[in-house]
Design an enzyme around this catalytic site. Structure first.
Site, mmCIF file in Angstrom:
data_model
loop_
_atom_site.group_PDB
_atom_site.id
_atom_site.type_symbol
_atom_site.label_atom_id
_atom_site.label_comp_id
_atom_site.label_asym_id
_atom_site.label_seq_id
_atom_site.Cartn_x
_atom_site.Cartn_y
_atom_site.Cartn_z
ATOM 1 N N TRP B 122 19.219 -18.003 26.321
ATOM 2 C CA TRP B 122 18.860 -17.214 27.497
ATOM 3 C C TRP B 122 17.984 -17.963 28.474
ATOM 4 O O TRP B 122 18.130 -17.802 29.689
ATOM 5 C CB TRP B 122 18.234 -15.876 27.063
ATOM 6 C CG TRP B 122 19.292 -15.049 26.431
ATOM 7 C CD1 TRP B 122 19.441 -14.759 25.111
ATOM 8 C CD2 TRP B 122 20.421 -14.465 27.095
ATOM 9 N NE1 TRP B 122 20.595 -14.031 24.912
ATOM 10 C CE2 TRP B 122 21.210 -13.830 26.106
ATOM 11 C CE3 TRP B 122 20.849 -14.424 28.407
ATOM 12 C CZ2 TRP B 122 22.395 -13.164 26.405
ATOM 13 C CZ3 TRP B 122 22.025 -13.759 28.714
ATOM 14 C CH2 TRP B 122 22.788 -13.139 27.714
ATOM 15 N N ASP B 198 10.873 -13.839 30.582
ATOM 16 C CA ASP B 198 12.011 -12.983 30.257
ATOM 17 C C ASP B 198 11.697 -12.311 28.924
ATOM 18 O O ASP B 198 11.797 -12.930 27.867
ATOM 19 C CB ASP B 198 13.293 -13.817 30.156
ATOM 20 C CG ASP B 198 14.496 -12.987 29.688
ATOM 21 O OD1 ASP B 198 14.331 -11.777 29.410
ATOM 22 O OD2 ASP B 198 15.603 -13.551 29.592
ATOM 23 N N LYS B 224 17.832 -3.204 25.328
ATOM 24 C CA LYS B 224 17.465 -3.657 23.981
ATOM 25 C C LYS B 224 16.442 -2.676 23.392
ATOM 26 O O LYS B 224 16.743 -1.942 22.471
ATOM 27 C CB LYS B 224 16.868 -5.053 24.015
ATOM 28 C CG LYS B 224 17.644 -6.051 24.846
ATOM 29 C CD LYS B 224 18.687 -6.786 24.061
ATOM 30 C CE LYS B 224 19.377 -7.863 24.881
ATOM 31 N NZ LYS B 224 20.598 -8.340 24.247
#
Lengths: 400, 400
Positions: B122, B198, B224
């Site tokens: 990511w 992030d 999430k």
């Protein structure tokens, strides 16, 4: 009108959607987000009232979600008669996201030209955003005599730069109440230019002649006719896709080609929102498809415009050209914008369960209220409003 | 492993989340989107099971939605102890949208420098997107000995250009299973540079030292730990906002300043998704806040890592440094990646109602399965998986 003051007076006056005490049901005429058809709302409630995982809990890469996605796309294709040479994408970012996505996908260079027809709040907003990414040429859509945004201009050859990468229009201006009941034909010498359509507020309310009108891209945010906020549908003619077509500055989430190649799964799509659009498309299909839906739209709008036109001036609406009057959003004022009567109208209708006629937007629509007649509003709902309006006019016209 | 073949064998092998016939309840270990806490899922179901309008039908400009928005923001502020000099924004576009939004907001010019720590899937994806909009300098976070993405680098002065507009990191790499249990301190000479985080997959699972860590922007997609897809939360230190700070190329929907000034209503936000985040934050507050949640996270992760570490090599996990092991996403393989045993494991666990251990992603995690332990997964859920893993190891270790 001072918001600070009216807040203390009555919730109807500040656009409150709370159920009025006296009403058994709420009829939501809000301009969006707004209510969906009752059958769709029931289907949503049912999906939360059963064992197992709802779509909220599904990975976008689970076969179960793939089925939802495929179903939503194929039903949309059938209902809206979308030809095979168009791709259906579900994007993030709402209509405003598409305002940026369009030039970023269709103009590889910032020196590329795009032509915008500006005849209302939303086409102006689309144009303003595009100016960041390309050279915009504007066709002024205001009335040449009055300067007001009450019409749609004729599209003539000399107004359209033949080098334009696209011609942009908004097929229904929700704030101004102007609708194109059919997409315009471009002059022959400009038919090579793809038409780009913001159909956020009228999608599904009438057929689209995709090929005949030269549609390149048509997009619709979900929260008016087809779902709820957080999702935007973009339908793109496939010849506009391709590895090097977009600007190198196009964010990945907005890149049509990237998302098309990834089958709508380049990043996590709004899974539940997509399921809801599928429910809505199922409903449309059961109710006879887009032509039947157009007939309902016409009937609902006529009922309301008839009351206005037959009120001897008690009610007014800004668009005189009946062929351009929006079937989706009907602006009307009361007794020329009489503040006291308008407030009385709002409170009394609200007490009948009629809500959403006034939204406090930053756009300023003057003294106009607005009745929005999306898919969630039935003919029976309109009749309730119509009956109320007739009664209210009778009771309040004396002495004029 | 060929997807085409296993599709015909068993739904567990293609990441199906359907309820296994034998199981009474589903336990969803999916990496997201995934299940929310049962109490939150109940609250959602209840909101659809009452008269009146749901948040799906609310205009974003209705006072009723303003209340939902204010409630979600104020609860998030309390639960995550967000100081007053930070703005809480709800944006469209998911994590990938923020990958573009960050450089577009923090780098006015394309020649501006940003430093990216890349130690997993990511952070690499965030870096790749940023390269469109600024000059990226990368700190390679792979293990210097093996070249693998199994660690997090020490942040030393010489690796960080003092001119950087920000330093970017991903605090939990979901695919690789690497987590920063606390945000790192930058070297003194680099403390003027805002940290960008992030936190998509670990937000709410541990306290954040906003000021002490020099957080400039922290963002988390909702799907999430805090909600469902279609919404991203971005928390921005207010000194980074301002009329001319963003790039002129920043799309309006991504512009922090524009959206902050409009109170999250510059365009239609994902109204229902915001309500769900509010439900989740209410739940977190009732359950003791972020510190109590961290204790639960630690306990859940320990239970699983213990089985792996005590399995005499039957189970393996790639991250050896325990202080970097993710509490959120625990990758594990079976007998060194034995395909036949892995399939057997997936099918037998699936038949117990354990789902989501394998998602078919484009990222390729080799032979690793993954158990994700977000807020929707309880200690009891983990115990079911742990008991199964112990039993499976006993039954299948013979002869090794």
């Amino acid at each position: 009108m001072e918001t600070e003051i009216i807040t203390d007076i009555h919730p109807a006056l500040v656009g409150s959607l709370s159920k009025a005490a006296a009403a058994e049901t709420i009829i939501n005429f809000g301009p969006g987000p707004t209510s969906l058809p009752k059958e769709v709302e029931r289907k949503i409630a049912e999906s939360f009232d059963k064992p197992g995982l709802t779509s909220l809990a599904l990975s976008h890469r689970a076969p179960e979600f793939q089925e939802i996605l495929d179903h939503t796309i194929s039903t949309t294709r059938r209902v809206m008669e979308i030809p095979d040479n168009y791709e259906v994408l579900f994007t993030h970012g709402g209509g405003h996201g598409q305002f940026a996505a369009l030039p970023l996908n269709l103009c590889h260079n910032q020196s590329d030209i795009a032509t915008y027809v500006v005849n209302g709040t939303w086409s102006a907003r689309g144009r303003d955003e595009a100016q960041k990414y390309c050279c915009v040429e504007t066709i002024d859509g205001s009335d040449p005599d009055t300067g007001k945004l009450t019409t749609f201009p004729e599209l003539v050859e000399t107004d359209i730069n033949p080098e334009s990468k696209y011609i942009y229009l908004c097929s229904n201006e929700t704030v101004n109440g102007i609708e194109l009941h059919r997409l315009p034909k471009l002059p022959d010498s400009r038919r090579h230019i793809p038409l780009v359509v913001d159909a956020s507020s009228d999608f599904t309310s009438k057929p689209i002649d995709w090929l005949g009108s030269g549609v390149g891209v048509l997009f619709a945010c979900a929260s008016k006719n087809i779902g709820h906020p957080g999702l935007t549908m973009a339908v793109i003619r496939k010849d506009l896709l391709g590895k090097d077509k977009a600007s190198p500055l196009c964010p990945g989430v907005f890149n049509y080609t990237t998302n098309s190649e990834a089958g709508n799964l380049w990043n996590t799509p709004a899974t539940f929102n997509i399921e809801v659009v599928g429910f809505l498309m199922d409903w449309l299909e059961r109710e006879g498809g887009v032509s039947a839906n157009e007939s309902r739209s016409i009937a609902k709008a006529h009922a309301l415009y008839d009351v206005i036109d037959n009120s001897l001036g008690f009610y007014g609406t800004p668009i005189e050209n009946k062929s351009l009057r929006s079937r989706m959003n009907i602006p009307f004022n009361i007794n020329g914008g009489d503040e006291e009567l308008t407030n009385k109208f709002l409170i009394e209708s609200w007490e009948q369960g009629i809500v959403g006629l006034r939204t406090l937007t930053p756009f300023g629509v003057g003294d106009y209220l607005r009745a929005s007649l999306y898919n969630g509003v039935t003919q029976e709902n309109v009749s309730v409003l119509v009956d109320f309006m007739v009664r209210f006019a009778e009771e309040n016209s004396s002495g004029r």
